[in-house]
Design a protein around this motif. Structure first.
Motif, mmCIF file in Angstrom:
data_model
loop_
_atom_site.group_PDB
_atom_site.id
_atom_site.type_symbol
_atom_site.label_atom_id
_atom_site.label_comp_id
_atom_site.label_asym_id
_atom_site.label_seq_id
_atom_site.Cartn_x
_atom_site.Cartn_y
_atom_site.Cartn_z
ATOM 1 N N LYS A 1 1.229 -1.291 -0.235
ATOM 2 C CA LYS A 1 -0.288 0.051 0.476
ATOM 3 C C LYS A 1 0.906 0.792 0.484
ATOM 4 O O LYS A 1 2.287 1.543 0.496
ATOM 5 C CB LYS A 1 -1.166 -0.129 0.987
ATOM 6 C CG LYS A 1 -1.955 0.849 1.299
ATOM 7 C CD LYS A 1 -3.003 1.528 0.402
ATOM 8 C CE LYS A 1 -3.983 2.359 1.177
ATOM 9 N NZ LYS A 1 -3.154 3.607 0.891
ATOM 10 N N ASP B 1 -1.649 8.177 -0.346
ATOM 11 C CA ASP B 1 -3.380 8.952 -0.692
ATOM 12 C C ASP B 1 -2.366 9.973 -1.721
ATOM 13 O O ASP B 1 -0.904 10.471 -2.324
ATOM 14 C CB ASP B 1 -4.526 9.004 0.316
ATOM 15 C CG ASP B 1 -4.051 7.504 0.482
ATOM 16 O OD1 ASP B 1 -4.597 6.703 0.149
ATOM 17 O OD2 ASP B 1 -4.858 8.354 2.251
ATOM 18 N N GLU C 1 -10.196 11.377 -4.971
ATOM 19 C CA GLU C 1 -9.443 11.026 -4.333
ATOM 20 C C GLU C 1 -8.603 9.639 -4.422
ATOM 21 O O GLU C 1 -9.662 8.331 -5.327
ATOM 22 C CB GLU C 1 -10.189 11.102 -3.247
ATOM 23 C CG GLU C 1 -10.578 12.404 -2.637
ATOM 24 C CD GLU C 1 -9.374 13.031 -1.887
ATOM 25 O OE1 GLU C 1 -8.443 13.036 -1.860
ATOM 26 O OE2 GLU C 1 -8.698 14.347 -2.861
ATOM 27 N N ALA C 2 -7.935 9.280 -4.467
ATOM 28 C CA ALA C 2 -6.968 8.310 -4.572
ATOM 29 C C ALA C 2 -6.108 7.564 -3.583
ATOM 30 O O ALA C 2 -5.562 8.211 -3.231
ATOM 31 C CB ALA C 2 -6.420 7.597 -6.510
ATOM 32 N N TYR C 3 -5.689 5.920 -4.052
ATOM 33 C CA TYR C 3 -5.146 5.712 -3.268
ATOM 34 C C TYR C 3 -3.905 4.771 -3.676
ATOM 35 O O TYR C 3 -4.846 3.902 -5.027
ATOM 36 C CB TYR C 3 -5.172 4.521 -2.013
ATOM 37 C CG TYR C 3 -6.099 3.741 -2.752
ATOM 38 C CD1 TYR C 3 -5.484 2.241 -2.680
ATOM 39 C CD2 TYR C 3 -8.037 3.572 -2.675
ATOM 40 C CE1 TYR C 3 -6.211 0.876 -2.941
ATOM 41 C CE2 TYR C 3 -8.293 2.626 -2.832
ATOM 42 C CZ TYR C 3 -7.910 1.162 -3.299
ATOM 43 O OH TYR C 3 -8.008 0.511 -3.601
ATOM 44 N N TRP D 1 -2.610 3.676 -9.049
ATOM 45 C CA TRP D 1 -3.457 4.670 -8.441
ATOM 46 C C TRP D 1 -5.339 4.696 -8.953
ATOM 47 O O TRP D 1 -5.755 4.800 -9.511
ATOM 48 C CB TRP D 1 -3.113 6.576 -9.165
ATOM 49 C CG TRP D 1 -2.007 6.759 -8.733
ATOM 50 C CD1 TRP D 1 -0.419 6.475 -9.547
ATOM 51 C CD2 TRP D 1 -1.539 8.013 -6.997
ATOM 52 N NE1 TRP D 1 0.581 6.996 -8.578
ATOM 53 C CE2 TRP D 1 -0.275 7.288 -7.315
ATOM 54 C CE3 TRP D 1 -2.308 7.724 -6.078
ATOM 55 C CZ2 TRP D 1 1.091 8.290 -6.428
ATOM 56 C CZ3 TRP D 1 -1.137 8.207 -5.242
ATOM 57 C CH2 TRP D 1 -0.437 8.797 -5.824
ATOM 58 N N ASP E 1 -9.004 4.948 -8.008
ATOM 59 C CA ASP E 1 -10.505 5.797 -7.173
ATOM 60 C C ASP E 1 -11.160 5.480 -5.950
ATOM 61 O O ASP E 1 -11.706 3.954 -5.899
ATOM 62 C CB ASP E 1 -11.062 6.105 -8.589
ATOM 63 C CG ASP E 1 -12.461 6.784 -7.957
ATOM 64 O OD1 ASP E 1 -12.362 7.587 -6.865
ATOM 65 O OD2 ASP E 1 -13.845 6.387 -7.962
ATOM 66 N N LYS E 2 -10.490 6.030 -5.438
ATOM 67 C CA LYS E 2 -11.336 5.626 -3.363
ATOM 68 C C LYS E 2 -12.337 4.819 -3.506
ATOM 69 O O LYS E 2 -14.057 4.071 -2.648
ATOM 70 C CB LYS E 2 -11.145 6.492 -2.397
ATOM 71 C CG LYS E 2 -9.402 6.143 -2.550
ATOM 72 C CD LYS E 2 -9.398 7.646 -0.926
ATOM 73 C CE LYS E 2 -7.712 7.908 -0.587
ATOM 74 N NZ LYS E 2 -7.422 8.695 1.114
ATOM 75 N N GLY F 1 -13.328 2.613 -6.859
ATOM 76 C CA GLY F 1 -12.090 1.019 -7.223
ATOM 77 C C GLY F 1 -11.154 1.111 -8.499
ATOM 78 O O GLY F 1 -10.346 0.323 -8.946
#
Length: 272
Positions: A79, A82, A89-91, A108, A110-111, A114
């Motif tokens: 992981k 962010d 917003e993405a991780y 990356w 999308d929160k 997905g």
């Protein structure tokens, strides 16, 4: 899309029609071209010509669809941080290779949904080789199938039946070495300008490369190497008793890996 120092803009339309994934990729820079996908049927369309082939689902597609996904054994999943991509917003998920035979990736996601918003292919030193990134995205509950029709001057046409049924001589060859974790995912035989050409595709679940083999005139000097972003291409001549063959390796793998693969081609027999 940034590949090496070349930046290309594309529009991507993706949806599910009658239970099958449909996709249309429109090139917005350079000559007009599109890639259309309906299920496993894929066509690359240009104004002068079109090419058709079949594509199967990959582990990466399963990851992005939140289906059962197993990280390929030759990678480590971590992981990352962010951030924001395309205003969302993405991780970040880092996919690290365990050996030098393949590249690593940064995804990356999308929160909220997905969806993959950005992917970066990186080398062993962490340098970005190729970047795919959305700058704008519109997520809808439904989509009109008409938006998947080819653009003006481009046509979705099937191969003539006579071409599909034409007999093709076979080349019997194999690889004496493969990078750990790579398996054969597809093969094809074609006749190009009267010469039999064999193609085999190998993948480890994320990375993929193709090996092409065709008989050539020994007087033609066609050996060479080229790297463009994350894509490597290498050609070498393979002398055999009845002449010479040209081996070409193309894929998103390091040059050292491509060289080892090209050297591992073994022709088990002549054209039969």
């Amino acid at each position: 899309m940034l590949n090496g120092n070349q930046l290309n803009a594309v529009e991507v339309i993706h949806g599910v029609v009658d239970g099958q994934p449909w996709e249309r990729i429109i090139h917005l820079t350079g000559a007009p071209a599109e890639i259309l996908r309906r299920g496993e049927r894929v066509s690359c369309l240009h104004r002068e010509s079109s090419k058709h082939f079949h594509a199967s689902s990959s582990r990466l597609q399963a990851l992005l669809k939140h289906q059962d996904f197993t990280v390929p054994v030759n990678y480590i999943l971590r992981k990352g941080g962010d951030g924001r991509v395309a205003g969302r917003e993405a991780y970040r998920v880092d996919v690290l290779p365990k050996d030098k035979a393949r590249y690593g990736y940064q995804f990356w996601l999308d929160k909220a949904s997905g969806l993959l918003l950005k992917s970066v292919t990186v080398d062993r030193k962490g340098r970005g080789l190729e970047v795919f990134e959305f700058v704008s995205i519109d997520i809808r509950d439904a989509i009109d199938p008409a938006v998947f029709n080819p653009g003006e001057g481009l046509h979705w046409a099937d191969k003539p039946q006579t071409e599909l049924e034409a007999p093709v001589p076979q080349l019997n060859w194999k690889l004496s070495w493969l990078p750990t974790g790579f398996d054969l995912s597809g093969s094809e035989m074609r006749v190009v300008d009267g010469v039999a050409a064999s193609t085999k595709v190998f993948t480890d679940g994320l990375a993929a490369f193709s090996v092409f083999l065709e008989k050539i005139d020994s007087r033609i000097h066609t050996e060479g190497t080229q790297t463009h972003g994350a894509t490597t291409a290498l050609s070498r001549r393979l002398p055999v008793k009845n002449g010479e063959y040209l081996v070409t390796v193309v894929g998103e793998i390091p040059m050292e890996t491509a060289m080892q693969v090209a050297m591992a081609v073994r022709l088990a027999g002549d054209v039969r």
